[in-house]
Design a protein around this motif. Structure first.
Motif, PDB file in Angstrom:
ATOM      1  N   PHE A  96     -32.296  26.809 -28.985  1.00 63.04           N
ATOM      2  CA  PHE A  96     -31.179  27.794 -29.764  1.00 63.04           C
ATOM      3  C   PHE A  96     -30.526  27.057 -30.917  1.00 63.04           C
ATOM      4  CE2 PHE A  96     -28.333  26.059 -26.815  1.00 63.04           C
ATOM      5  CZ  PHE A  96     -27.001  25.941 -27.560  1.00 63.04           C
ATOM      6  N   ARG A  97     -29.828  27.776 -31.788  1.00 66.59           N
ATOM      7  CA  ARG A  97     -29.299  26.997 -33.106  1.00 66.59           C
ATOM      8  C   ARG A  97     -27.872  27.170 -33.207  1.00 66.59           C
ATOM      9  NH1 ARG A  97     -33.962  28.874 -32.808  1.00 66.59           N
ATOM     10  NH2 ARG A  97     -33.124  31.066 -32.826  1.00 66.59           N
ATOM     11  N   PHE A  98     -27.076  26.266 -33.487  1.00 68.31           N
ATOM     12  CA  PHE A  98     -25.698  26.387 -33.926  1.00 68.31           C
ATOM     13  C   PHE A  98     -25.591  26.491 -35.313  1.00 68.31           C
ATOM     14  CE2 PHE A  98     -25.191  23.904 -29.902  1.00 68.31           C
ATOM     15  CZ  PHE A  98     -24.054  24.860 -28.899  1.00 68.31           C
ATOM     16  N   ASP A  99     -24.994  27.469 -35.920  1.00 67.53           N
ATOM     17  CA  ASP A  99     -24.656  27.554 -37.275  1.00 67.53           C
ATOM     18  C   ASP A  99     -23.660  26.617 -37.869  1.00 67.53           C
ATOM     19  OD1 ASP A  99     -26.803  29.489 -38.020  1.00 67.53           O
ATOM     20  OD2 ASP A  99     -25.217  31.212 -37.395  1.00 67.53           O
ATOM     21  N   GLN A 137     -28.315  24.663 -40.126  1.00 71.31           N
ATOM     22  CA  GLN A 137     -28.325  24.609 -38.430  1.00 71.31           C
ATOM     23  C   GLN A 137     -28.564  23.386 -37.690  1.00 71.31           C
ATOM     24  OE1 GLN A 137     -31.096  27.976 -38.240  1.00 71.31           O
ATOM     25  NE2 GLN A 137     -29.646  29.544 -37.749  1.00 71.31           N
ATOM     26  N   ILE A 138     -28.134  23.350 -36.498  1.00 71.67           N
ATOM     27  CA  ILE A 138     -28.448  22.309 -35.676  1.00 71.67           C
ATOM     28  C   ILE A 138     -29.380  22.750 -34.619  1.00 71.67           C
ATOM     29  CG2 ILE A 138     -27.829  20.426 -34.210  1.00 71.67           C
ATOM     30  CD1 ILE A 138     -25.381  19.711 -36.360  1.00 71.67           C
ATOM     31  N   GLU A 139     -30.451  22.313 -34.081  1.00 69.99           N
ATOM     32  CA  GLU A 139     -30.957  23.039 -33.123  1.00 69.99           C
ATOM     33  C   GLU A 139     -31.014  22.233 -31.942  1.00 69.99           C
ATOM     34  OE1 GLU A 139     -35.313  25.520 -32.791  1.00 69.99           O
ATOM     35  OE2 GLU A 139     -35.587  23.630 -33.754  1.00 69.99           O
ATOM     36  N   VAL A 140     -30.970  22.841 -30.767  1.00 71.36           N
ATOM     37  CA  VAL A 140     -30.568  22.268 -29.608  1.00 71.36           C
ATOM     38  C   VAL A 140     -31.405  22.692 -28.456  1.00 71.36           C
ATOM     39  CG1 VAL A 140     -28.732  22.100 -27.714  1.00 71.36           C
ATOM     40  CG2 VAL A 140     -28.090  21.774 -29.881  1.00 71.36           C
ATOM     41  N   TYR A 141     -31.858  21.726 -27.469  1.00 69.69           N
ATOM     42  CA  TYR A 141     -32.498  22.516 -26.114  1.00 69.69           C
ATOM     43  C   TYR A 141     -31.748  22.102 -24.894  1.00 69.69           C
ATOM     44  CZ  TYR A 141     -35.996  22.707 -22.381  1.00 69.69           C
ATOM     45  OH  TYR A 141     -36.431  22.865 -21.329  1.00 69.69           O
ATOM     46  N   THR A 142     -31.691  23.049 -23.988  1.00 74.52           N
ATOM     47  CA  THR A 142     -30.862  22.814 -22.833  1.00 74.52           C
ATOM     48  C   THR A 142     -31.476  23.509 -21.707  1.00 74.52           C
ATOM     49  OG1 THR A 142     -28.688  22.996 -21.640  1.00 74.52           O
ATOM     50  CG2 THR A 142     -29.348  24.802 -23.247  1.00 74.52           C
TER      51      THR A 142
END
Length: 865
Positions: free
Chosen positions: A229-232, A241-246
């Motif tokens: 998902f992406r943090f604005d 945006q910064i994209e993250v996988y968890t």
């Protein structure tokens, strides 16, 4: 005459060689391919080699006797840093050092009497092997299996080379001891990650592999389902945006910060700030392995920037640069949930960041859950049902697995993320900045870029006129070797000076053995006949990388036409043997300046002591302890550990063979413990093995006259059945025990003449895979035709396996203490009388009266006292 292995063993080895006995032939017989992991030519064989190759030899000889055409080859994993180290330390050339060591180790191995087809021998540094490996590299490059990219690597600033994660020890280079740094270099990669799912799912079909090895590989491939998902960001120019996988999106409402890698594009963009540049430079001094990151102190830099939480745009999270986040894992960015992750918790405590519980033990309130995680994270199993106290899951009681699914569904419905499956397996970087390796066959042209070398120009061989007087890759300093012409346009060009990771060399040698002298990597007819390896044998330390790379390489060879489709999985069965151990002997000496001391006058002591290790042959065991030979100096003994040169607990196989003979070493290696467990080498054990073999020799040398003995024939056929099953099940120690029993039966039998000689011929055949030299001697003495190595494996007569008696185990107060053999139809009262009269039973009863005695016919006897 006593048995003389020093005379007998070389004679039989010459006979086998003269007859070409072990030459592998492709013919109409069913084939069997047995292979032990080939050795690095360090210059000396050790007892681990003896154990490994003896096990393979037993299987090879056994299958040959059963009518198979057997391929049992030997080669040398010959490239690598140790040869360069020797050149630096001793002078000379790595090639000369390597081939001298190969010659020495070959001469040490041959006296073991291994059934190896030496005509197929090769070393991975041979020009012919280099040629075919480079040819396949070009084929795989054309097939899209290889590419070049810029990547972060472990860099040794002293040896000036890339190090694999496994070559980084406590953050330092394994040879130089220098602190390893992360550096960005342009590297060559195999696309092994494209096969992640296939390599994982195919493990289920490897029924001939140990479960622990399959599990280790599965964990290394690391399949996981999670949320990307992406943090604005909040007013961050160029980075909306910064994209993250968890893998734990259910903990999103416990987010405390966002952390990016020092190599993330945003971190690099911020390096115009000297403070950021200084932090990222320091962070890159940690290696790229997970172990290095886990052990390192967790450090961060607060960028002052923030992102919006996807579930609450008014909730801003700080962006930190963290030294424990790698660009190559996931997206190079994470969100920290300190309440439920140990690393994040440590980081949050260090920098005073919030710690908010997302869930707690079932039945928890919000206050209880927050209190629980104040000092340590709460990390339950994913299958455990917990109470969610924050977030979209509300206060529902559910497992982490169910909550993860719910979190993914919520993100997809709201449009801020997607559920994805990822693997932790990364592409295989094969570039090494060192000389002694297989050159990568590409050239760099100013006009054409990076282009593959033309096949007609192969092999690209290493120059011989190099020096190792300064660190780094001699190929970069060579005055002429790099200069070449572009195979595309003919203009001047430069050769690639990186060489291949030595794991490449060992990832296809099993296929090369099927046609080791061919002008192509493999020959279709030979590969189709000999592949797959039916039995592969080697140490558990190779359970992950070597086997994983070999499995990938086999698929790459199938794709490029060098192996048949059936060989995508090259090893049908795998056995991982235990180590050979030995006691460690040491005396204590005062610490002096110049040894472990760091201060004081040279030679002065300062109260401490150091261990002085002693070789096994330097000590003697007496009733009152262990002492230095011929002295009263006591020796301390450490229980058995892996043989190590530094601890001087190494037993030299060459000395053992010279003293006792190869068969004694082989017999001991097979007899002492199950082959998957460690085996302790003891002088007493070797002497006992030698005495047994001498006894077998005497049995064959002194056959008396006499009549038949039906019991002896039955014992011989039971031994055929039991030994056959034991070898097929890799239970060599059980086979040894059955052969002891048969030898004892022959020694006690009243049979003589041809009846005894027939039993001895069966004994010779059953011994032949394990102690082949003695077996040949016994076979000759008792009238065997030809050589026993050429005799067909005996088959048990089913009628002789039917026994009129049964062995009943005897339990005393629930513990098995003895056993008794009785006729099948013996009445219970007679069995009870025999049990109570048994000396072992009487000893364990300790004079106590019998409360209950239960005989279960044909099964067991229970005695309660």
């Amino acid at each position: 005459m006593p048995y003389d292995p020093a005379h007998s063993e070389p004679r039989w080895q010459q006979a086998w060689d003269g007859a070409g006995t072990f030459r592998a032939v492709r013919d109409e017989r069913p084939k069997y391919y047995v292979l032990e992991m080939f050795p690095y030519p360090s210059g000396r064989i050790h007892m681990g080699h003896v154990r490994n190759y003896t096990m393979g030899d037993v299987v090879a000889r056994f299958k040959r006797a059963q009518g198979f055409s057997v391929l049992h080859p030997m080669g040398w994993d010959a490239f690598g840093m140790p040869a360069e180290n020797a050149a630096m330390e001793q002078g000379g050339h790595p090639r000369d050092w390597t081939y001298a060591n190969i010659a020495t180790m070959r001469e040490q191995l041959k006296p073991l009497g291994l059934s190896i087809d030496w005509s197929r021998e090769f070393a991975t540094c041979d020009d012919a092997y280099v040629h075919q490996q480079q040819s396949m590299f070009l084929d795989m490059l054309e097939a899209g299996l290889i590419y070049r990219k810029s990547a972060m690597v472990n860099w040794d600033p002293v040896d000036m080379t890339v190090l694999a994660n496994e070559q980084v020890e406590d953050g330092r280079g394994w040879r130089s001891g220098a602190l390893v740094e992360r550096r960005e270099l342009t590297q060559w990669f195999f696309r092994i990650s494209d096969y992640s799912d296939e390599l994982l799912s195919a493990l289920d079909g490897l029924s001939g592999w140990p479960e622990k090895v399959r599990l280790m590989q599965a964990n290394w491939i690391g399949k996981s389902r999670g949320l990307q998902f992406r943090f604005d960001t909040v007013d961050v120019a160029g980075f909306p945006q910064i994209e993250v996988y968890t893998t734990r999106p259910d903990t999103l409402m416990g987010a405390s910060f966002v952390a990016i890698s020092p190599d993330h594009p945003l971190a690099k963009a911020l390096e115009s700030d000297p403070k950021v540049a200084a932090f990222t430079a320091e962070a890159r001094k940690i290696g790229t392995s997970e172990e290095a990151l886990e052990k390192a102190e967790k450090l961060g830099f607060d960028t002052g920037l923030t992102v919006r939480h996807p579930l609450d745009p008014d909730w801003h999270l700080p962006i930190w640069i963290a030294n424990f986040v790698l660009m190559d894992y996931g997206t190079g960015a994470i969100f920290g949930s300190p309440a439920h992750d140990e690393r994040d918790h440590e980081f949050a405590l260090k920098y005073g960041l919030p710690i908010r519980a997302t869930f707690g033990p079932k039945g928890s309130t919000l206050a209880e859950a927050d209190a629980l995680v104040a000092d340590a994270p709460y990390v339950p199993l994913k299958s455990e049902v917990v109470s969610y106290v924050r977030g979209f899951a509300g206060a529902q009681d559910q497992s982490g697995e169910a909550a993860v699914d719910a979190a993914i569904a919520h993100a997809e419905a709201q449009g801020y993320g997607e559920g994805v499956t990822k693997f932790r397996l990364r592409d295989w970087g094969i570039s090494r900045q060192r000389y002694w390796g297989c050159p990568i066959p590409v050239v760099h042209c100013d006009a054409c870029g990076t282009v593959p070398e033309a096949k007609e120009n192969l092999p690209v061989l290493l120059p011989q006129d190099v020096s190792f007087d300064v660190p780094g890759n001699p190929l970069d300093r060579h005055p002429t070797w790099r200069q070449t012409t572009c195979p595309t346009c003919g203009a001047p060009a430069r050769r690639e000076t990186d060489t291949m990771d030595t794991f490449v060399d060992s990832s296809w040698y099993y296929a090369r053995f099927t046609a080791p002298h061919a002008p192509t990597p493999t020959v279709a007819e030979d590969a189709d006949y000999w592949m797959n390896v039916d039995q592969y044998i080697g140490g558990i330390e190779h359970a992950i990388l070597h086997l994983l790379y070999s499995r990938f390489f086999a698929r790459a060879m199938v794709k490029t036409g060098h192996l048949p489709e059936k060989s995508k999985e090259p090893f049908d069965a795998l056995f991982t043997q235990g180590m050979v151990t030995h006691e460690i002997y040491y005396t204590s000496a005062p610490l002096t300046y110049g040894s472990e001391a760091t201060y004081g006058e040279e030679g002065a002591t300062y109260g401490g002591t150091r261990k002085v290790f002693h070789l096994p042959e330097e000590v003697e065991k007496r009733e009152n302890g262990v002492f230095i030979n011929g002295t009263e100096t006591p020796v301390e003994v450490i229980p058995s550990a892996k043989m190590s040169k530094s601890k001087k607990n190494v037993v030299d196989p060459v000395n053992i063979v010279a003293s006792f003979g190869a068969d004694t070493a082989r017999w001991f290696m097979l007899s002492d413990s199950p082959p998957e467990r460690d085996v302790e080498w003891t002088a007493a054990g070797a002497e006992a093995a030698n005495k047994f073999l001498a006894r077998v020799w005497r049995l064959a040398d002194e056959v008396p006259e006499g009549g038949d003995d039906p019991d002896l024939i039955r014992a011989a056929h039971r031994a055929i059945e039991d030994v056959t099953r034991a070898i097929e099940g890799f239970a060599f120690n059980k086979a040894v025990a059955k052969l002891y029993e048969l030898a004892n039966a022959i020694g006690k039998s009243p049979a003589g003449g041809e009846s005894r000689r027939a039993a001895l011929r069966i004994l010779a055949q059953l011994l032949a895979p394990m102690v082949p030299h003695l077996a040949e001697e016994v076979w000759q003495k008792v009238g065997g035709q030809g050589m026993v190595v050429d005799a067909a494996w005996p088959k048990a007569d089913p009628a002789l396996l039917v026994s009129d008696s049964v062995v009943l185990p005897i339990q005393i107060n629930g513990k098995r203490r003895a056993e008794i053999e009785v006729p099948k139809d013996m009445p219970k009262d007679q069995i009870e009388a025999l049990v109570l009269a048994d000396e072992t039973v009487q000893r364990f009863m300790e004079g106590l009266p019998v409360k209950k005695l239960i005989v279960v016919p044909g099964r067991i006897v229970n005695v309660v006292v």
